[in-house]
Design an enzyme around this catalytic site. Structure first.
Site, short mmCIF file in Angstrom:
data_model
loop_
_atom_site.label_atom_id
_atom_site.label_comp_id
_atom_site.label_asym_id
_atom_site.label_seq_id
_atom_site.Cartn_x
_atom_site.Cartn_y
_atom_site.Cartn_z
N ARG A 49 7.54 -1.70 -33.46
CA ARG A 49 6.60 -2.49 -34.37
C ARG A 49 6.13 -1.32 -35.53
O ARG A 49 5.94 -0.30 -35.20
CB ARG A 49 4.87 -2.39 -33.31
CG ARG A 49 5.50 -3.30 -32.58
CD ARG A 49 4.31 -3.77 -31.37
NE ARG A 49 4.29 -5.09 -30.59
CZ ARG A 49 3.05 -4.69 -29.21
NH1 ARG A 49 2.34 -4.27 -29.20
NH2 ARG A 49 3.88 -6.10 -28.60
N ASP A 51 2.52 0.59 -38.49
CA ASP A 51 1.41 -0.17 -38.95
C ASP A 51 1.50 -0.24 -40.13
O ASP A 51 2.36 -0.31 -40.96
CB ASP A 51 0.40 1.81 -38.80
CG ASP A 51 0.50 1.46 -36.94
OD1 ASP A 51 0.90 1.08 -36.25
OD2 ASP A 51 0.37 2.17 -36.76
N TYR A 109 13.63 6.87 -38.06
CA TYR A 109 12.52 6.80 -39.24
C TYR A 109 12.45 8.03 -40.22
O TYR A 109 13.46 8.99 -39.72
CB TYR A 109 10.83 7.37 -39.00
CG TYR A 109 9.98 5.89 -37.34
CD1 TYR A 109 9.02 5.40 -38.58
CD2 TYR A 109 10.64 5.64 -36.33
CE1 TYR A 109 8.38 3.89 -37.72
CE2 TYR A 109 10.20 4.72 -36.08
CZ TYR A 109 8.93 4.04 -36.50
OH TYR A 109 8.36 2.81 -36.56
N ARG A 196 4.01 10.64 -37.64
CA ARG A 196 3.07 11.17 -38.93
C ARG A 196 2.11 12.51 -38.04
O ARG A 196 2.14 12.83 -39.17
CB ARG A 196 2.31 9.67 -39.27
CG ARG A 196 2.58 8.77 -39.47
CD ARG A 196 1.87 7.09 -39.97
NE ARG A 196 0.63 7.61 -40.23
CZ ARG A 196 -0.62 6.65 -40.34
NH1 ARG A 196 -0.25 5.32 -40.34
NH2 ARG A 196 -1.86 7.39 -40.65
#
Length: 272
Positions: A49, A51, A109, A196
């Site tokens: 998932r 954001d 990522y 992040r």
């Protein structure tokens, strides 16, 4: 029949991956488009998932259907019903025991950070931004403390629903490409806001606020409050998924350009 799809999307146009009552998510848009091709309601499951504001270069999903369509129909037909900010890249039939999330062995990522005194405009929403000079060598030294199996409680959000904070980060690379600092991370799975929060801590090291060893202290402290603020979503890309060869899926990395050397060169020339 179970079908797997690979897709990419611009997350700035959506409220995240997961379906919402308002129908504003990537999942909502994809399921509507697949329903048009299949002729029946479709539900999809994703490898990971994302954001709101987070992009994908290679998201993998699967769905079940009782109709037969050529692979080109699942690609081109679905794309015809999708907004321009989402595209199906490939479609493959898979065994019934395949699961986009639970069959994944590794996810990756990428974070793109513009390191320049002036904020981006043409690349707004596609890159993060930090205005002070960053020492990439210091960031690379700090990144080594995070590689391996660890309790990443210091890098998970308070809303994280994972049953355990233990993850195996197999690779964490930091490099400069033109005006960009590029972060690439590979792990068996990621916690909510983990990437992040890691980027935010590495930026603290890169700007000289803390030495590289500080990242080990944050990790071992297992306290989110000891780390740096969560970095913005704009520069974050879900960049790939790795599955065992037996599933017969394409290579799990997304398309590189213009998210690597080409974009870095463009940004470098634009900000000279």
């Amino acid at each position: 029949m179970r079908i797997a799809l690979g897709l990419e999307y611009d997350g700035s146009r959506f409220c995240g991956w997961q379906s919402q009552a308002e129908g504003c998510s990537v999942q909502d848009a994809l399921e509507r488009a697949l329903g048009e091709v299949a002729g029946h309601p479709v539900r999809v499951a994703a490898a990971g998932r994302t954001d709101a504001g987070v992009h994908a270069l290679m998201q993998v999903v699967h769905f079940d259907t009782n109709v037969t369509r050529p692979e080109t129909a699942w690609v081109r037909g679905t794309n015809a019903h999708l907004p321009s900010s989402v595209a199906v890249l490939w479609a493959r039939p898979v065994a019934e025991d395949f699961h986009a999330r639970f069959s994944a062995r590794e996810r990756s990522y990428r974070y793109l950070l513009l390191n320049h005194p002036v904020r981006p405009a043409a690349a707004h929403g596609r890159v993060g931004w930090f205005h002070q000079p960053l020492d990439v060598a210091r960031m690379q030294a700090a990144a080594r403390y995070l590689v391996g199996e660890h309790d990443f409680s210091a890098f998970r959000s308070s809303e994280c629903q994972a049953r355990t904070p233990v993850r195996t980060l197999s690779r964490l690379e930091v490099r400069r490409v033109g005006a960009l600092v590029v972060f690439d991370l590979w792990a068996n799975a990621f916690l909510h806001h983990m990437v992040r929060n890691i980027v935010g801590c590495l930026v603290y090291v890169g700007k000289g606020k803390h030495p590289p060893e500080w990242l080990q202290e944050v990790l071992q402290g297992r306290d989110r409050a000891r780390g740096a603020p969560t970095f913005p979503a704009a520069g974050l890309y879900f960049s790939g998924v790795r599955y065992e060869p037996r599933w017969g899926l394409p290579e799990g990395r997304g398309r590189e350009l213009p998210f690597d050397a080409e974009l870095g060169a463009v940004m470098d020339s634009a900000f000279r």
